[in-house]
Structure formats: structure tokens, C-alpha cells
Design a protein around this motif. Structure first.
Motif, PDB file in Angstrom:
ATOM      1  N   ASP A  10       7.872   0.597 -12.299  1.00 31.31           N
ATOM      2  CA  ASP A  10       7.526  -0.812 -12.120  1.00 31.31           C
ATOM      3  C   ASP A  10       8.094  -1.362 -10.811  1.00 31.31           C
ATOM      4  N   VAL A  11       9.293  -0.915 -10.450  1.00 30.35           N
ATOM      5  CA  VAL A  11       9.891  -1.358  -9.185  1.00 30.35           C
ATOM      6  C   VAL A  11       9.056  -0.865  -8.017  1.00 30.35           C
ATOM      7  N   PHE A  12       8.634   0.397  -8.055  1.00 26.49           N
ATOM      8  CA  PHE A  12       7.813   0.946  -6.976  1.00 26.49           C
ATOM      9  C   PHE A  12       6.482   0.196  -6.864  1.00 26.49           C
ATOM     10  N   ASN A  13       5.875  -0.113  -7.996  1.00 27.62           N
ATOM     11  CA  ASN A  13       4.598  -0.828  -7.959  1.00 27.62           C
ATOM     12  C   ASN A  13       4.752  -2.197  -7.316  1.00 27.62           C
ATOM     13  N   ALA A  14       5.847  -2.884  -7.646  1.00 24.94           N
ATOM     14  CA  ALA A  14       6.078  -4.200  -7.047  1.00 24.94           C
ATOM     15  C   ALA A  14       6.327  -4.091  -5.545  1.00 24.94           C
ATOM     16  N   LEU A  15       7.094  -3.092  -5.130  1.00 28.63           N
ATOM     17  CA  LEU A  15       7.357  -2.907  -3.705  1.00 28.63           C
ATOM     18  C   LEU A  15       6.085  -2.529  -2.942  1.00 28.63           C
ATOM     19  N   LYS A  16       5.239  -1.675  -3.542  1.00 27.95           N
ATOM     20  CA  LYS A  16       3.991  -1.293  -2.883  1.00 27.95           C
ATOM     21  C   LYS A  16       3.053  -2.493  -2.752  1.00 27.95           C
ATOM     22  N   ALA A  17       3.024  -3.356  -3.785  1.00 32.06           N
ATOM     23  CA  ALA A  17       2.159  -4.535  -3.717  1.00 32.06           C
ATOM     24  C   ALA A  17       2.581  -5.465  -2.585  1.00 32.06           C
ATOM     25  N   PHE A  18       3.860  -5.501  -2.269  1.00 25.78           N
ATOM     26  CA  PHE A  18       4.348  -6.373  -1.201  1.00 25.78           C
ATOM     27  C   PHE A  18       4.243  -5.709   0.172  1.00 25.78           C
ATOM     28  N   LEU A  19       4.645  -4.438   0.253  1.00 22.88           N
ATOM     29  CA  LEU A  19       4.691  -3.755   1.543  1.00 22.88           C
ATOM     30  C   LEU A  19       3.356  -3.142   1.938  1.00 22.88           C
ATOM     31  N   GLY A  20       2.490  -2.911   0.977  1.00 22.07           N
ATOM     32  CA  GLY A  20       1.224  -2.264   1.265  1.00 22.07           C
ATOM     33  C   GLY A  20       1.276  -0.785   0.921  1.00 22.07           C
ATOM     34  N   SER A  21       0.109  -0.206   0.812  1.00 19.75           N
ATOM     35  CA  SER A  21       0.024   1.201   0.398  1.00 19.75           C
ATOM     36  C   SER A  21       0.403   2.172   1.503  1.00 19.75           C
ATOM     37  N   SER A  22       0.613   1.674   2.727  1.00 16.31           N
ATOM     38  CA  SER A  22       0.959   2.574   3.830  1.00 16.31           C
ATOM     39  C   SER A  22       2.373   3.128   3.712  1.00 16.31           C
ATOM     40  N   VAL A  23       3.226   2.466   2.952  1.00 19.26           N
ATOM     41  CA  VAL A  23       4.600   2.950   2.775  1.00 19.26           C
ATOM     42  C   VAL A  23       4.584   4.091   1.758  1.00 19.26           C
TER      43      VAL A  23
END
Length: 635
Positions: A10-23
Motif C-alpha cells: 500500500d505504501v508503494f502504491n501511494a508513492l507511485k501515484a504521487f511520483l509517477g510510474s517512472s520511478v
């Protein structure tokens, strides 16, 4: 091997939603790893510099040695934390991770670490604000084991690689067979409690073993009871050893590590075998560690006779053909030269045949069978969905996703892996425990048999512990020659491997940053080694100054300081050499930790002249001029 990914999904999903899928996912895992380490540091050693957090999960008692005021449950917490943070257990690795962490967007960072020599400052979070509850969970219980079981191949054509081609098998419908898999949560049957052995109980087991052998009618009587009664056992009581008389009952307890010492022929192996059978009859599990595979197979056959088949060997797959050939040679040496007459029970654990040989497309009676390493037990690839134009160069007829063989649960080559699941006695070599793992079609979790044996066993008996310790030292702390001939020099081996792989791949591998960094580091190490060898071979005085057969940057630095500013043993800070020696030592320390100046500068010492000179030494085409500049710097 464990993974922090499932608890942090869940933490990774939240970070990806903010930073974008390029990370990439590994970058997010690294971010959370650093935050977990900083969170652990603030719990254990609040107020300490962020750069020193690595000592807590290094595996060494640095914090205790410095008398840091740790909480009462610190030992358990640190042991659990190492499962998540073991990749950051080195000082330089941790400092590099902090540098990378600080470059993340401040809005997703839970900490601010502008200076590794100061404590990390916790920040208010607007993205994945509940991550600290997950970090707390990771410090209370180890993360789950990484990996998952392979799916089973279905009906129809499947392909697998054979050399540089793809072989195709057409699988018929196969009834699903219940899979025999290891229980990763299985605990010792005795709950880990101390084991108490008495003469009476062991003699009872020995008598049963004699009776069992008599009923089998196989070979010469082993006389277990007589052998047990014939040796003297001294047990430790009140700080000294007490020797039990022949008619006196003895009792000894195994609680933690227990050493058993005795001369050759004293009866140590006899006691080992009786104890293993005794525990098996009580429903408890034992792991026996011996030094070679021949002894493993011999003991499995012995224990199976007395425990109704409750023993199994832990064998790797890479050497199975060699072990089978050696067993054939041993049987032929006893006079039986017909291979079909070799019926030793150990062959059941050394199977090399593959059921899919007869299912290959185009296979005939004259087709060469698959080599042992080509069997597709976990490498079957189903056909791709026809969504692309076959003329596209990137199109593949077969999926990259691999599946397991549907016959795995009945395949004779995997008989040993299935038997290990329910076996009460495991017999293994150190290499078998350390290197081998449960097959992926059986258990997807990435775990070695060593950890699995420690989890499930009530007792682990290590025979010839000195030889086993030597094998462990060679595995985990090998003495490697840096540069020598083509067979023993690790630098030469790595260089040949790098050149071979890059040439085979057209150097396309260098598009990966890690490969490029490794290749550059290997080139630099090779250049430095060549310079050192040139100086050592050409200069007798230099060889004499080095004196020993090995050296490091630290030992050379100490020799340089002693030569330049020698200090008597009883000298104090007022000695005229003390201040310049200390200043030079700080300069060389800073240079040694960051020789190329490409890391974050963590010192006020200016060693830029040394860095420039180092680059010139490694790549100079004018050695005379470089030697002159070196002399100027040293003076």
C-alpha cells in the motif's frame, strides 16, 4: 531470503501515484529501507548521527561495546530488523543509501538528512502517512519469505530451452496430484525445549535396533547395545566432569550448543546414530551433518532400516550425476560389474531421468535423451497469445513466463525432494544445506535448507565439526588470491568473464547502470593491481618495506606514518611528532575513504592533490613525470 514488498504494498502504491510510474520499484524499496533504518535508530539510539545507524543492523555488537543505552528488548528487535536491513549493514553502503535517499522529493520523505553527522529530522507526511505503522510491524516480526510457487503447465504444447534452441513438448491432460510441500511455519516437535538423554532410554533404543536388524536378516549384527555399553561417558557437573561407571545410569542435557569429544573409535558415531533413531521413535526431528555425500547416503540407508523409512538426504542438483557415477564405481569395485544389477537404495535419490523425454516433438527411439541439466522441471513456457505480427523482430512464439512440469509430483528424479517433507531425520553435507533450496515447483519461498533445518529440527548433530567448520570458512570467509595465474587470481577470472560476456552480448549489457559501474570498477582495480605489481616486481626495497605476504591500504598507511613520524611507545601528546602525525593520519583517512572524490565529502580535510595524483598514477602515459610529481607530494 525475505522481502519487505508484501507489507509495504500500500505504501508503494501511494508513492507511485504521487511520483509517477517512472520511478522503479527497487528505488521505492530502497527509500523505505532507509526510513526503516532511521526509524530503528531513533527507537534504539535517539539523538545519534544518522550516518551511524548501520551499526545497529550490522550483526556486530558495536552499540553494546560503546555502552549505548539500549532498550531491554533490543536484542530481539535488532535480530528481526536484520531480516529487512541486512543489505545496508556496511558503513559505505549505508552512507551511499542516505545520499540517494536525500535526493528524493522532500514531499515523500519521512526524514530530512542534510548531514549524516547529525541526527535525522522527522518530517510531516502527506503521502503514505501510515507507513510508520508498517515499519513498526517490520520491527516486531520478520517480513515474509520472498518468492512464490510456480504455476503448473497445462495441456498443450510448451517449449523449453535446450542449448541455443527451443525444444517443444506436447503435454496431455494430466490429473492434478496433491503437492507435497514444506510447511514454512513448522516448528520443532519438542517446542525447542532442552533434550535430556539417559543411559536407560538409549539402551532401550539400542536393544530395539538390534532386534530390528535381526528381523531384517541383513549382514553382520551391528551390536548396538554392546557398543553403547562399552564406552565411558563423562558429563559435566558443577564445573567439572564426572565419569559414569558401567553400571551407573547417566543423564546429559542438550540445551543450546553441546560439544562431544573423544578419540577415534571412542563411540561418538555410535551415540550419534542411537540418538537420531531414539528421537525419531519419539516423533522428533533431527538433522545430521557429515562431510561427504557417500556418508550421507550410507547413513540414510542405515536410519531407514531402524525407523521404517523416516530418513532422507539433503542433496543439491548440480552434482547428482557425479554422485550416481561414483556409486556405480563403488559397486563395481565390490565385484558387481553389471550396471543393471546395481540396486543400491541410494539410487532412488540420484535419479537423472526425465519423463518428458518421450513427449518431445520429433523424438524417436534414436533421439539422444535430454542431458541432466536440460530437464524442464521448472522451465516450461506456454505459447504466446497471437497479438503481434510474427514478422516483428520482437515477437516470440513462447511466453517469458515459466511454469512447472505437471509430472513433478510423481517424477522419480524428485523423489528425494518429496521424501524430505515428512522425514524425521535429515542427513546432509554443509554444502547441501548452504547451497540447496526446495525446488520452486514444490515451494516458491526462497529459503535454503540450512534455515529450514534450523526451523524444524529438535536437534542438529554436526559430525567432525572441525572439518565442517573448515568447509564453512571456505564458503563464507574464503582466502582469495587477488592476482596470480589464470586459475587462482580472482581479478583475472572476473576480467575474463567480463570480456567474454560483453563480447557475446555486443556490449549491450552496458546499458544497465549496475553493469557499467561494475565494469568500470573492475577496470580500475585491474589498473591499480598492475601498477602495484610493477612496483613490487621492480623494487626490492619496496618489497622489503612491505615485508608481509599481504597488505591493505590501512597497513600501508600505518607503515608510512611510522616511517615519517615515528613515536616511541611511552610518548605523549607533547611529543614533536604527535601533531604532524595526527594531521597526516586524518588526511590519509579522508583520502582512503573517498579516493576519487566522487562521494559526498564528509571531512574538512583537503585531499584534492592526492586524488589528482591517484588518477594520474592509474592512467599516466608519462611515468617519469608522474614519478617526479609523486616525489614532490610525498616531500
Amino acid at each position: 531470503m525475505r522481502s519487505i514488498t508484501p507489507p509495504l504494498t500500500d505504501v508503494f502504491n501511494a508513492l507511485k501515484a504521487f511520483l509517477g510510474s517512472s520511478v522503479p520499484q527497487p528505488a521505492l524499496e530502497a527509500l523505505c529501507q532507509v526510513e526503516l533504518g532511521l526509524y530503528l535508530q531513533q527507537k534504539m539510539m535517539p539523538g545519534s548521527p544518522a550516518g551511524s545507524a548501520w551499526v545497529l543492523f550490522s550483526g556486530y555488537g558495536f552499540a553494546e561495546a560503546h555502552r549505548a543505552p539500549l532498550p531491554s528488548d533490543a536484542a530481539k528487535t535488532l535480530r528481526i530488523a536484520r531480516d529487512s536491513l541486512w543489505t545496508l549493514r556496511r558503513s559505505r553502503t549505508w552512507l551511499d543509501a542516505l545520499d540517494t535517499y536525500q535526493r528524493f522529493d522532500a514531499r515523500v520523505r519521512a526524514y530530512d538528512v542534510p548531514d549524516a553527522d547529525a541526527p535525522a529530522a522527522r518530517r510531516d507526511l502527506s503521502v503514505a502517512g501510515d507507513r510508520f505503522s508498517v515499519y513498526e510491524q517490520l520491527l516486531r516480526a520478520a517480513p515474509p519469505l520472498a518468492g512464490k510457487r510456480l504455476p503448473v503447465a497445462g495441456q498443450g504444447p510448451h517449449a523449453f530451452p535446450v542449448s541455443r534452441t527451443m525444444a517443444v513438448v506436447d503435454l496431455p491432460p494430466v490429473p492434478r496430484t496433491p503437492l507435497v510441500a514444506h510447511d514454512m511455519d513448522l516448528e520443532p516437535a519438542g517446542g525447542g525445549e532442552p533434550l535430556i538423554f539417559t543411559r536407560e532410554s538409549l539402551e532401550h533404543t539400542a536393544a530395539e535396533m538390534d532386534a530390528q536388524h535381526a528381523r531384517s536378516g541383513k549382514g553382520r549384527a551391528p551390536r548396538w547395545l554392546e557398543r553403547l555399553r562399552s564406552f565411558d561417558l563423562s558429563t559435566k557437573r558443577n564445573g567439572t566432569f564426572h565419569k559414569s561407571r558401567k553400571d551407573e545410569d547417566f543423564a546429559f542435557t542438550v540445551d543450546g550448543i553441546q560439544h562431544l569429544l573423544g578419540i577415534v573409535g571412542a563411540g561418538k558415531s555410535t551415540l550419534r546414530d542411537i540418538i537420531a533413531v531414539h528421537l525419531a521413535k519419539l516423533g522428533k526431528r533431527t538433522t545430521i551433518v557429515v562431510t561427504d555425500v557417500a556418508e550421507v547416503l550410507k547413513l540414510v540407508r542405515l536410519y531407514d532400516l531402524y525407523t521404517d523409512g523416516a530418513a532422507a538426504p539433503v542433496l543439491g542438483s548440480s552434482g547428482r550425476e557425479r554422485h550416481a557415477q561414483r556409486l556405480h564405481r563403488r559397486l563395481a569395485g565390490r565385484g558387481e560389474h553389471r550396471l543393471l544389477a546395481h540396486d543400491d537404495p541410494a539410487f532412488a535419490y540420484l535419479g537423472t531421468s526425465c519423463l518428458l523425454n518421450v513427449r518431445r516433438q520429433g523424438a524417436t527411439s534414436t533421439t539422444e535423451p535430454l542431458a541432466y541439466g536440460e530437464a524442464p522441471g521448472s522451465r516450461l513456457r506456454p505459447p504466446s497469445a497471437l497479438r503481434r505480427d510474427p514478422s516483428d523482430g520482437r515477437y516470440s512464439e513462447w511466453q517469458k513466463r515459466v511454469t512447472s512440469c505437471p509430472y513433478w509430483s510423481v517424477c522419480p528424479r524428485h523423489h528425494g525432494a518429496r521424501t524430505l517433507v515428512g522425514a524425521l531425520i535429515w542427513v546432509a553435507t554443509p554444502a547441501g544445506l548452504i547451497v540447496a533450496s526446495p525446488p520452486r515447483p514444490q515451494n516458491g519461498e526462497r529459503i535454503r535448507f540450512l534455515e529450514l533445518a534450523c526451523r524444524r529440527s529438535d536437534l542438529v548433530i554436526i559430525d567432525e565439526a572441525d572439518r565442517v567448520q573448515m568447509q564453512l570458512d571456505q564458503t563464507f570467509a574464503p582466502a582469495v588470491v587477488l592476482a596470480s595465474d589464470e586459475d587462482t587470481g580472482i581479478l583475472d577470472q572476473l576480467s575474463r568473464h567480463k570480456i567474454r560476456e560483453l563480447a557475446a552480448g555486443g556490449r549491450t549489457q552496458l546499458s544497465e547502470r549496475d553493469v557499467e559501474t561494475f565494469a568500470a570498477a573492475l577496470n580500475t582495480a585491474g589498473a591499480a593491481t598492475d601498477r602495484l605489481y610493477a612496483m613490487l616486481v621492480a623494487g626490492y626495497e619496496l618489497r622489503k618495506w612491505v615485508r608481509t605476504g599481504y597488505f591493505s591500504a590501512w597497513t600501508l598507511q600505518l607503515g608510512l606514518l611510522d616511517e615519517r613520524y615515528e613515536l616511541p611507545d611511552d610518548s605523549g601528546r607533547d611529543h614533536p611528532h604527535h601533531a604532524p602525525r595526527e594531521a597526516l593520519g586524518k588526511l590519509l583517512d579522508a583520502f582512503r575513504d573517498n579516493p576519487f572524490g566522487d562521494r559526498h565529502r564528509r571531512t574538512e580535510e583537503d585531499f584534492s592533490r592526492l586524488t589528482a595524483l591517484l588518477n594520474e598514477l592509474l592512467h599516466t602515459g608519462n611515468p617519469e613525470n608522474t614519478r617526479r610529481r609523486l616525489a614532490e607530494v610525498m616531500d
